[in-house]
Each structure stands twice: as C-alpha cells, then as structure tokens.
Design a protein around this motif. Structure first.
Motif, PDB file in Angstrom:
ATOM      1  N   LEU A 188       0.912  -1.250   0.071  1.00  0.00           N
ATOM      2  CA  LEU A 188      -0.070   0.131  -0.073  1.00  0.00           C
ATOM      3  C   LEU A 188       0.874   1.346   0.036  1.00  0.00           C
ATOM      4  CD1 LEU A 188      -3.034   1.052   0.437  1.00  0.00           C
ATOM      5  CD2 LEU A 188      -2.444   1.337   2.678  1.00  0.00           C
ATOM      6  N   LEU A 189       0.492   2.216  -0.786  1.00  0.00           N
ATOM      7  CA  LEU A 189       1.118   3.669  -0.896  1.00  0.00           C
ATOM      8  C   LEU A 189       0.044   4.374  -0.217  1.00  0.00           C
ATOM      9  CD1 LEU A 189       3.187   5.794  -1.736  1.00  0.00           C
ATOM     10  CD2 LEU A 189       2.090   5.774  -4.063  1.00  0.00           C
ATOM     11  N   LEU A 190       0.257   5.106   0.686  1.00  0.00           N
ATOM     12  CA  LEU A 190      -0.697   5.766   1.562  1.00  0.00           C
ATOM     13  C   LEU A 190      -0.179   7.407   1.539  1.00  0.00           C
ATOM     14  CD1 LEU A 190      -2.808   4.762   4.526  1.00  0.00           C
ATOM     15  CD2 LEU A 190      -1.580   6.973   4.609  1.00  0.00           C
ATOM     16  N   MET A 191      -0.962   8.416   1.169  1.00  0.00           N
ATOM     17  CA  MET A 191      -0.716   9.751   1.162  1.00  0.00           C
ATOM     18  C   MET A 191      -1.882  10.637   1.850  1.00  0.00           C
ATOM     19  SD  MET A 191       0.942  10.720  -2.644  1.00  0.00           S
ATOM     20  CE  MET A 191       2.738  10.534  -2.668  1.00  0.00           C
ATOM     21  N   GLY A 192      -1.287  11.263   3.028  1.00  0.00           N
ATOM     22  CA  GLY A 192      -2.380  12.099   3.692  1.00  0.00           C
ATOM     23  C   GLY A 192      -3.522  11.620   4.431  1.00  0.00           C
ATOM     24  N   SER A 193      -3.299  10.549   4.988  1.00  0.00           N
ATOM     25  CA  SER A 193      -4.407   9.936   5.724  1.00  0.00           C
ATOM     26  C   SER A 193      -3.874   8.998   6.795  1.00  0.00           C
ATOM     27  CB  SER A 193      -5.283   9.040   4.737  1.00  0.00           C
ATOM     28  OG  SER A 193      -6.512   8.615   5.242  1.00  0.00           O
ATOM     29  N   ASN A 194      -4.745   9.080   7.988  1.00  0.00           N
ATOM     30  CA  ASN A 194      -4.252   8.384   9.206  1.00  0.00           C
ATOM     31  C   ASN A 194      -5.484   7.259   9.649  1.00  0.00           C
ATOM     32  OD1 ASN A 194      -3.041   7.513  11.466  1.00  0.00           O
ATOM     33  ND2 ASN A 194      -3.594   9.634  12.478  1.00  0.00           N
TER      34      ASN A 194
END
Length: 745
Positions: free
Chosen positions: A395-401
């Motif tokens: 997974l590539l994750l940007m700007g989320s938690n």
C-alpha cells in the motif's frame, strides 16, 4: 528589507478561510487575517491561527525513514524511493497489479489527487485506489447525484445563507467544526430568518437555534419523512414546481405518507408539536434551505437519509431557486476537489465515471494511453483497508491516518500491520506512519502552490509562502520519482501549474469542468466556481450563449443572479459573487457558476428526481448486552484524526484528550461522577476516557470525539456497516454499554 505577506488559505476544513503568511525576521512565520476573502472576512478559528506551528521542523518529519530491524531510521531520498519502487514492482510481478493499493486523502490538493489517481491507473495499473473522503461526504454526494444529476457540496455560495428565510441544519455543529461559518447563521437570524438544528446533542450551534430537534441517533431518515408527511397533509407542497421541474413525486409521496407524526415521534423521540413547528417555520418564508453534514450522512442508510431531506426541498419548491436549496457542508480541506479528479475508486478526473467508455476515452487521450489499459472500478475505502494483507499486499498511502480515523480501527490497524509493505507520505509521523516500512517527509500547505475546492465549489489558489525545511519534498516530486523508477518517464511533472493545466484538459466537458480556470484567474478573482468550461470563441456574451445547453448555463446564471437582492452588509464586508465581467475577468472567459440549477438540473431532461425512500433501522440497534447508542464527532480545538493539531500546544491545552459525554440520569444510574474513568464497550472493542456529565446529550446516547489514538480511540468502537450506494460506514450510531472503572481502569 520588509517581509512580504503572501495571501493564501487555511490548511484545515472545507471553508478554506483566507489568511496571510508573513515570514518573521527571527525565523518562523506569522498568520494574520485576510479580510478580502468573502467566506471568513478575516475571521479565523484557533486551528487556523496556529496553523503555522505545524510548519516547524520540531514537530514534523524532515528526513525519509526506512524500517531496519523493526525500527524506523533515517535514510536518503534515493534509498527510500528505490525501496518503495522495488517493493511495489516485486509485489506486482508476484501477485498482479491489483495486489497494489493506493489510499489518498481529502486534504490533498487537486493537483495531488489528480496525479495520485493517474499514478495508480497508469503506472501501477491497479484498480485498488480510494481515499478517506469516502468517510466524509460520500452519502451526500450519492444522494445529490441521484436527485440533481450532479454533486457539488453547496450549489450556492455561503453568502446566500443569511439572505434566505429558514435553514434546517441537520447533523452539523459549525460552531465547533468550522467556527468562522457560524456568522452566516447568526446573520440569518439577525435578518429575521429562522434556524432549525437537528442533532442528538445540544451543541453550541443548537444553543443558537430557534428550534432544536434532538432525534435518537440513526433516525434522521424517519424525521425527514415525518416532516414531508406533514407538508403533504397540511397542503404545503408546491404543486406547480413539482409538475414543471421534477419527476417521481407520486412514489416519493406515497412512501412519505407511511410515516405519520406519532409513528415518527416513537422512532425519533422528537415530539409531534416540534415536528409541526419545524414544518411551519420551513414553509412560511419564500426561500429556505436544508444543509446536512456528517450526522445524517455517516450512516448505513446515509444516501436514503440525505435523499429524504432533498425530497423535502423538492416538494416545497426549495431547490434550484434563488436563496433556496439543498446543500452539504463538506468537511475536509479539499473534500470537494478530492472526490472530483480521480483518487476515488470509481472516478476519473472531472467527476467522470470510470466505467463510462466515453469518459475513459477522453481521459486516456489526455494521458496518452490506450483506454483499454485503464483498470475498472476498485474497492471503496473501508473495503480496501479491510482487504490489506490478503488481496492487497502493498500500500502507498498519502495524507491519511486510518489507524485513528477508520471505523473498527483496531481491526484496520491489524490489517495495516499484516501488509507485506507499507509506504506513507505525510507531514508528521502519524500513528499510521509509525507502522510503515518507508516514510517520506512531504511539504505542506504554506510550502507549495496548489489548488483546492471549497465546500461552495469555489476553486482556490493556495500559494507557496515559505520554503520547506531541507530534506522535505513535495508529493508531486514523490510520484514523479516513483513513476520514473517504475518505467514511466513522462506524464508526471513536479510543477503544480503544469499538472493543473493537464487537469483542465482532462476535466473538460465533464460534470466538474475546470477547463476555463487558470492560476491567473484564481489569483485575480479570489477563486472561481465550477463548472467553468473554457469558452469556445468570441466574447463573453457569445460564449455564454454557446454553453446554454449545459447543466448550469452561463446566460441563465447571469439572469438568475440579477434576481438576487443586494445585501448592504455583504457588499460592504466582501465582494459579492457576480459574473466574470464584474470580477475583472478577461472578456470572453466563462464566469464560473456560483449558483447551480437555477435554469435546469443536471439530468438529461433537466428535471430533479424524487427518490422514494422508507425508514429502516440502523445496522446495530441496542439490546440487553449493549443498551446504549454511541455517536461520535469533533471538538473545536482538534481536527480529524488530530495528527497535526495534537502537535500544537495551544490546541492541546484547550482539548487535551478524549472524553465520554453522559446524561446526568445515565451517570446516576451507572454511578459515574464527573471525571471518572469509564469504558465504552461495543462488539468491536473497548475505549476508555473520563466521564463528562452534561444534560446536552440524550439519556439513551453517549458521545465521544474521535481525534485521539490509544485507549481513548473512539473508532475502536464504531461500526463498519456500509451504505449500499455510497459505501459510507456507519460512524454515527452503534450499540454500546458503559462501565465505570475503579482506580487504574
């Protein structure tokens, strides 16, 4: 030499308040008021005033991190990017493209959201992309599209709110979630209008209402149907409007008539006299609005619930008329733009549908790829997170938690831990980033230029005011470098304006058409409302005529705007939203569309659609083991998962941690006193926080804010039951019990 201020916009909520950034001689920057922006007119909440504190290297990431021996250690950019590209490539080769997932965020700029969607589909070839905006306003988007043929949070500017006659505000607490907007509701009442607030809690916003309706959580659908029943029974429908501008009324009316007032009172707990009073207040003035937020939307029947409120507007002739209509108060900073340009599982740029062959051909042409190479729709946000470690391996994750923000959060945390590989790009080391194999430090709002789209559908220019710290790069740089390492050398520029120019072409002709918007226009006009198609030829008047067949024809908009009365207070405090000729736009430019649907709706026949809906219970009703209902929300000093605001001392002092609101009668029955540690237990887990005793909550309901991780994490408890249309989880209602703990918990 005197320091120069840069006009820009707040990084937090969808108001996108205007502010100025000024570098200080001693280092750091100062945030000051910007009075020329009509949404906030200089007002800022505590989060906006302190936003610059998160720019400090002391509270943020400033170097890439890679996992070595179970620990995250600093590394160089090339090493970090090589590791990400290598693991993504190896995963794709072994398991296939759909084993790669991409998860975005509603705070990413339009340029980033657009590029992230393009990266997933062109570089990775995966269908598995979605974003956290699915948890925000997706039910309202689905209902608006179903009824009007188009979703834009507000189909009119906020400046129209004080000039209408009545507003029903459903499941929204702007006094705490977007404080500068509260002035619009205050001015509404000062102008003689009325405010009705629908909320299970007596919030700061509800305290200012002329009428507060406090339904049991999860029953907003029954409430809206009960109001529509009374509208019909009391002869308050607008039959001419229904006949000329809508379809489907007979079926919707029949469905509503099964929800008589006494039945609705039993379901909701709202007394019949209050139901009748609400109908009188809403129907009495010539113009009125219904505005919804997360309360009715974050339900497993959220699309139908919002649809019922839209039906109320349509039956009374309150949509597509000046100073009237239905609108959604979008939450995240770029929640509107984030769902328009391709980071959503089923969409391509311009709000086009991914399964539409014409849309695929158009966007593929802009991208220079074969339409058949684009993958189809993928999983929605929760379904994507739930598939991590099984079907989705990297997974590539940007700007989320999502460790804090996702429903059934402990389960999602385990799914993230089960991944073969996780890469996170973020400003701070969030709880999700702490689990990653590679973490990339990226620039934020004041350090880069880009556009966002506010809750009004106003496209705005955020300007770079300061340089990011050494070692920090932009998300666009990250995607450019990864694309090159994965064999795609062109098509992923790092310059945001170059990206926006491509976005304009990709969106052209789509529902969210940005093709007539440029960075120069955004700077000169304080933003431009979409749709704003590029004029084909000729003068503005000729161009407006050429676009007359659209869902919001320019000439129809101009004529309709002229019917809106002048407001001296608005005109004094801020420039009014007028056609482009008034705003200094070059002759020949489309003026943008501040007010949608005044001429026709965006459906094939131009008519709005009634959709018949009936009440159904929440996915999880109380029982003997779990006798109470939990609802969740926000507090004024924190934002979303708190990843950034929890790093600001002033905000932490105002809201230091989670709590559990209990009604005095419930607290007495449990034996809980103010400040006692209590455990809230659902079928998914247990959260512990101090009790806060207040008569502002219903006796059958408890409330927790969701900004904190750890043992007080509210989303440990929440139910991931999904709306069948929007795929929105049911954050707003689940069955719980409360246990009073002794010393030590």
């Amino acid at each position: 030499m005197e320091n120069t201020s840069t006009p820009t916009h707040c990084p937090y909520c969808a108001l996108q308040c205007g502010l100025n950034i000024t570098p200080l001689p001693q280092g750091g920057v100062e945030v000051t008021e910007r009075r020329d922006f009509p949404v906030n007119r200089g007002a800022l909440c505590g989060k906006g005033r302190t936003a610059a504190q998160v720019l400090s290297p002391a509270v943020r990431l400033t170097a890439p991190l890679v996992r070595e021996g179970g620990r995250l250690v600093e590394a160089g950019w090339d090493e970090a990017l090589d590791r990400i590209a290598g693991r993504l490539s190896a995963t794709r080769e072994r398991y296939g493209a759909d084993a790669l997932g991409v998860f975005g965020g509603g705070g990413l700029t339009n340029e980033k959201a657009y590029t992230l969607g393009k990266f997933a589909r062109v570089v990775l070839g995966t269908s598995q992309i979605d974003y956290n905006g699915r948890f925000c306003m997706s039910s309202a988007a689905a209902a608006g599209t179903r009824a009007f043929g188009l979703d834009r949070g507000l189909p009119f500017p906020l400046e129209d709110v004080p000039r209408t006659g009545c507003v029903i505000l459903v499941g929204s607490n702007p006094a705490e979630t977007m404080p500068p907007s509260l002035r619009f509701f205050t001015e509404l009442r000062e102008n003689g209008g009325t405010l009705i607030v629908v909320d299970p809690r007596r919030t700061r916003t509800a305290e200012q209402a002329d009428l507060h309706l406090a339904p049991r959580p999860g029953t907003d659908l029954a409430l809206a149907l009960g109001l529509l029943h009374l509208v019909v029974a009391e002869g308050r429908t607008d039959e001419e409007y229904i006949r000329e501008r809508t379809t489907g009324w007979a079926e919707a009316r029949a469905a509503a008539m099964a929800h008589w007032p006494e039945y609705v009172e039993r379901i909701t707990g709202v007394p019949v006299p209050q139901l009748r009073a609400a109908v009188r207040m809403f129907c009495a003035p010539e113009a009125a609005m219904v505005l919804t937020a997360r309360g009715p939307e974050q339900q497993s029947k959220g699309t139908d619930t919002v649809g019922a409120w839209i039906n109320l507007c349509l039956a009374t002739g309150r949509a597509g008329r000046p100073l009237s209509g239905y609108g959604c108060l979008t939450g995240q900073g770029n929640g509107q733009g984030g769902r328009e340009h391709g980071q959503k599982a089923d969409q391509l740029p311009g709000y086009r549908k991914l399964d539409d062959p014409v849309a695929r051909a158009h966007v593929a042409g802009v991208w220079g790829v074969d339409p058949d190479s684009l993958p189809g729709p993928g999983r929605s946000a929760y379904e994507l997170l739930d598939a991590l470690g099984t079907d989705v391996r990297a997974l590539l994750l940007m700007g989320s938690n999502p460790v804090v923000s996702a429903p059934r959060a402990a389960h999602i945390e385990q799914r993230l831990r089960s991944l073969d590989f996780l890469a996170v790009a973020d400003v701070v080391l969030s709880e999700t980033a702490e689990l990653a194999d590679v973490v990339l430090p990226v620039a934020q709002w004041a350090e880069e230029t880009g556009t966002t789209t506010s809750l009004e559908g106003r496209v705005l220019l955020r300007r770079r005011a300061v340089a990011p710290p050494p070692g920090v790069r932009s998300d666009l740089h990250v995607l450019h470098e990864l694309a090159g390492r994965l064999g795609v050398e062109k098509g992923f520029p790092t310059d945001p304006e170059e990206v926006f120019e491509e976005l304009r072409r990709a969106s052209a002709g789509g529902p969210a058409d940005y093709s007539g918007i440029t960075y120069r226009r955004l700077a000169e006009e304080n933003g431009v409302f979409w749709p704003c198609p590029e004029e084909p030829t000729g003068t503005r008047d000729a161009g407006a005529a050429a676009w007359a067949g659209g869902s919001a024809a320019a000439d129809g908009e101009d004529a309709a705007l002229d019917t809106v009365p002048d407001d001296p207070a608005t005109d004094t405090d801020a420039p009014r939203t007028r056609p482009a000729a008034d705003a200094g736009t070059a002759r020949g430019a489309h003026p943008g569309t501040p007010r949608l649907f005044l001429d026709r709706f965006a459906t094939p026949d131009g008519r709005a659609r009634f959709v018949p809906v009936v009440y159904r219970e929440t996915a999880e009703e109380p029982d003997a083991e779990y006798p109470l209902l939990l609802t969740t929300g926000r507090v004024v000093a924190q934002y979303q998962s708190g990843a950034q605001t929890r790093r600001v001392a002033e905000l932490n002092a105002a809201a230091p941690g989670p709590f559990v609101e209990l009604h005095p009668r419930l607290a007495a029955r449990l034996g809980a006193a103010e400040g006692d540690p209590v455990a809230v237990v659902s079928r998914r887990g247990r959260a512990v926080a101090p009790a806060r005793i207040t008569s502002a909550i219903r006796p059958d309901t408890v409330f927790m804010p969701f900004h904190w991780p750890g043992e007080g994490r509210a989303n440990t408890l929440t139910n991931p039951a999904l709306d069948p249309v929007s795929r929105m989880p049911e954050f707003k209602s689940c069955a719980v019990r409360v246990e009073v703990l002794g010393p030590g918990g």
